[in-house]
Design a protein around this motif. Structure first.
Motif, PDB file in Angstrom:
ATOM      1  N   GLN A 227       0.830  -1.201   0.000  1.00 37.31           N
ATOM      2  CA  GLN A 227       0.000   0.000   0.000  1.00 37.31           C
ATOM      3  C   GLN A 227       0.869   1.258   0.000  1.00 37.31           C
ATOM      4  O   GLN A 227       1.917   1.300   0.644  1.00 37.31           O
ATOM      5  N   GLY A 228       0.438   2.276  -0.749  1.00 35.29           N
ATOM      6  CA  GLY A 228       1.189   3.522  -0.802  1.00 35.29           C
ATOM      7  C   GLY A 228       2.099   3.657  -2.002  1.00 35.29           C
ATOM      8  O   GLY A 228       2.839   4.632  -2.106  1.00 35.29           O
ATOM      9  N   LEU A 229       2.067   2.683  -2.909  1.00 32.50           N
ATOM     10  CA  LEU A 229       2.913   2.742  -4.105  1.00 32.50           C
ATOM     11  C   LEU A 229       2.212   3.458  -5.266  1.00 32.50           C
ATOM     12  O   LEU A 229       2.768   3.551  -6.355  1.00 32.50           O
ATOM     13  N   ASP A 230       1.013   3.975  -5.012  1.00 33.14           N
ATOM     14  CA  ASP A 230       0.235   4.603  -6.076  1.00 33.14           C
ATOM     15  C   ASP A 230       0.883   5.871  -6.616  1.00 33.14           C
ATOM     16  O   ASP A 230       0.611   6.278  -7.754  1.00 33.14           O
ATOM     17  N   GLU A 231       1.732   6.516  -5.833  1.00 37.64           N
ATOM     18  CA  GLU A 231       2.356   7.756  -6.282  1.00 37.64           C
ATOM     19  C   GLU A 231       3.389   7.509  -7.369  1.00 37.64           C
ATOM     20  O   GLU A 231       3.581   8.341  -8.259  1.00 37.64           O
ATOM     21  N   GLN A 232       4.076   6.379  -7.303  1.00 36.94           N
ATOM     22  CA  GLN A 232       5.124   6.072  -8.286  1.00 36.94           C
ATOM     23  C   GLN A 232       4.626   5.203  -9.439  1.00 36.94           C
ATOM     24  O   GLN A 232       5.202   5.233 -10.521  1.00 36.94           O
ATOM     25  N   TYR A 233       3.584   4.416  -9.209  1.00 38.94           N
ATOM     26  CA  TYR A 233       3.130   3.450 -10.202  1.00 38.94           C
ATOM     27  C   TYR A 233       1.613   3.456 -10.299  1.00 38.94           C
ATOM     28  O   TYR A 233       0.926   3.917  -9.386  1.00 38.94           O
ATOM     29  N   ILE A 234       1.112   2.955 -11.394  1.00 38.15           N
ATOM     30  CA  ILE A 234      -0.317   2.679 -11.498  1.00 38.15           C
ATOM     31  C   ILE A 234      -0.522   1.322 -10.838  1.00 38.15           C
ATOM     32  O   ILE A 234      -0.289   0.277 -11.447  1.00 38.15           O
ATOM     33  N   HIS A 235      -0.895   1.354  -9.589  1.00 42.42           N
ATOM     34  CA  HIS A 235      -0.910   0.156  -8.745  1.00 42.42           C
ATOM     35  C   HIS A 235      -2.298  -0.474  -8.743  1.00 42.42           C
ATOM     36  O   HIS A 235      -3.295   0.173  -8.407  1.00 42.42           O
ATOM     37  N   ARG A 236      -2.356  -1.736  -9.131  1.00 40.39           N
ATOM     38  CA  ARG A 236      -3.612  -2.480  -9.132  1.00 40.39           C
ATOM     39  C   ARG A 236      -3.466  -3.709  -8.244  1.00 40.39           C
ATOM     40  O   ARG A 236      -2.418  -4.382  -8.273  1.00 40.39           O
ATOM     41  N   ILE A 237      -4.501  -4.015  -7.480  1.00 41.64           N
ATOM     42  CA  ILE A 237      -4.458  -5.109  -6.505  1.00 41.64           C
ATOM     43  C   ILE A 237      -5.496  -6.167  -6.842  1.00 41.64           C
ATOM     44  O   ILE A 237      -6.626  -5.849  -7.218  1.00 41.64           O
ATOM     45  N   VAL A 238      -5.070  -7.437  -6.702  1.00 39.62           N
ATOM     46  CA  VAL A 238      -6.022  -8.532  -6.808  1.00 39.62           C
ATOM     47  C   VAL A 238      -6.048  -9.230  -5.446  1.00 39.62           C
ATOM     48  O   VAL A 238      -5.010  -9.662  -4.930  1.00 39.62           O
ATOM     49  N   ASP A 239      -7.215  -9.274  -4.843  1.00 37.93           N
ATOM     50  CA  ASP A 239      -7.371  -9.860  -3.511  1.00 37.93           C
ATOM     51  C   ASP A 239      -7.563 -11.367  -3.659  1.00 37.93           C
ATOM     52  O   ASP A 239      -8.604 -11.835  -4.114  1.00 37.93           O
ATOM     53  N   HIS A 240      -6.542 -12.134  -3.236  1.00 36.66           N
ATOM     54  CA  HIS A 240      -6.592 -13.590  -3.402  1.00 36.66           C
ATOM     55  C   HIS A 240      -7.624 -14.265  -2.505  1.00 36.66           C
ATOM     56  O   HIS A 240      -7.906 -15.453  -2.678  1.00 36.66           O
TER      57      HIS A 240
END
Length: 320
Positions: A227-240
């Protein structure tokens, strides 16, 4: 000389070619120095070859030392012939699931202890050291390496296993560029600080305001450390806990790499000491990143890393 290796397609052909000591010497010398051997002691190119002993002698007046093609490489001070070294390199770089020291010992007619040391020195040559940062679509994930709880004695299991059962296991972080290379390394923990540092070191951030603009999509699972990497990257999460794939968002490719890594650790090497785990990880990374190359090309790539690297047996077993 490179044309020779391009014509060699199988292990049998490689062993037949390198059974000749002159072929071994010429090939390794060519890979190290080209047509101009250089003294590893002083760097002078004024050297002469002693044919009776297959060594060179430096002609610089302040040096005058003799040296073999092994000096200054992972093979330095090894009593094994180049034929065994080159056969071992061919075997390990082209074995998808790795090759054990016991098998190398049987194949080359050496002791298991010697084979173990031999393989670790070859793994040193397989370490890339530097790499271009990953970009485009990148998947990140971590895995745990260690003994299975079901195989532990009850007392040891109660002592080591806590929570999800990952306590006491080594942690490996992996990042893979879709259609490209993988980067993997052993990390001390999965804290936010550690994961952020490693991701930023390996993955190029989103850039703007340039003709060479590119966008980095980072795909991870729901681990809070990402969490918190959205500033540097287009961060997408898949909840396993809910799903493993959502459209283009998944970590399936890095999961596939973990399958390859654990197949070699559990099926081939069986027992890996934690302090040596990073060497086995680098070995699998080398093979994966050169997966599209032919056997001879992977062999040549590994030979490019033999120079300037050396590790002693005492250091491997951590003796002063």
């Amino acid at each position: 000389m490179s044309d020779v290796l391009q014509s060699i397609k199988t292990l049998q052909e490689a062993i037949q070619y390198f059974a000749d000591p002159d072929n071994c010497l010429q090939y390794v010398a060519q890979k190290r120095w080209g047509n101009s051997p250089i003294c590893p002691h002083c760097g002078s190119d004024r050297v002469g070859f002693i044919t009776t002993r297959r060594v060179w002698k430096c002609k610089h007046r302040d040096c005058r030392k003799q040296f073999s093609v092994k000096v200054g490489t992972i093979m330095e001070d090894s009593p094994l012939g180049l034929d065994k070294w080159l056969a071992a390199i061919w075997l390990i770089v082209n074995a998808k699931n790795g090759i054990s020291s016991c098998e190398i010992a049987r194949s080359l007619g050496i002791t298991q202890k010697t084979a173990w040391f031999l393989l670790h020195r070859i793994r040193l040559a397989m370490q890339t050291g530097t790499f271009e940062k990953l970009s485009g679509e990148v998947e990140a994930d971590e895995t745990y390496v260690g003994g299975k709880a079901e195989n532990m004695h009850e007392a040891k299991r109660k002592q080591k296993i806590r929570g999800r059962g990952t306590s006491g296991k080594a942690i490996v972080l992996g990042l893979i560029e879709r259609g490209g290379n993988v980067v993997a390394k052993v990390i001390p923990d999965t804290s936010r600080e550690t994961l952020h540092r490693e991701v930023k070191e390996a993955v190029s951030p989103v850039t703007e305001g340039s003709v060479k603009d590119y966008i980095t999509h980072l795909y991870t699972d729901g681990h809070s450390g990402y969490q918190g990497l959205d500033e540097q990257y287009i961060h997408r999460i898949v909840d396993h806990a809910i799903e493993y794939v959502r459209g283009n968002v998944s970590t399936n490719r890095i999961e596939n790499f973990w399958t390859l890594l654990k197949r070699s650790l559990k099926g081939t090497y069986v027992a890996v000491e934690p302090e040596h785990l990073f060497r086995y990880v680098e070995e699998q990374v080398f093979r994966f990143n050169n997966r599209k190359a032919k056997d001879g090309e992977r062999f040549n790539k590994a030979l490019e890393g033999i120079q300037g690297r050396r590790i002693t047996y005492r250091k491997l077993i951590r003796k002063a």
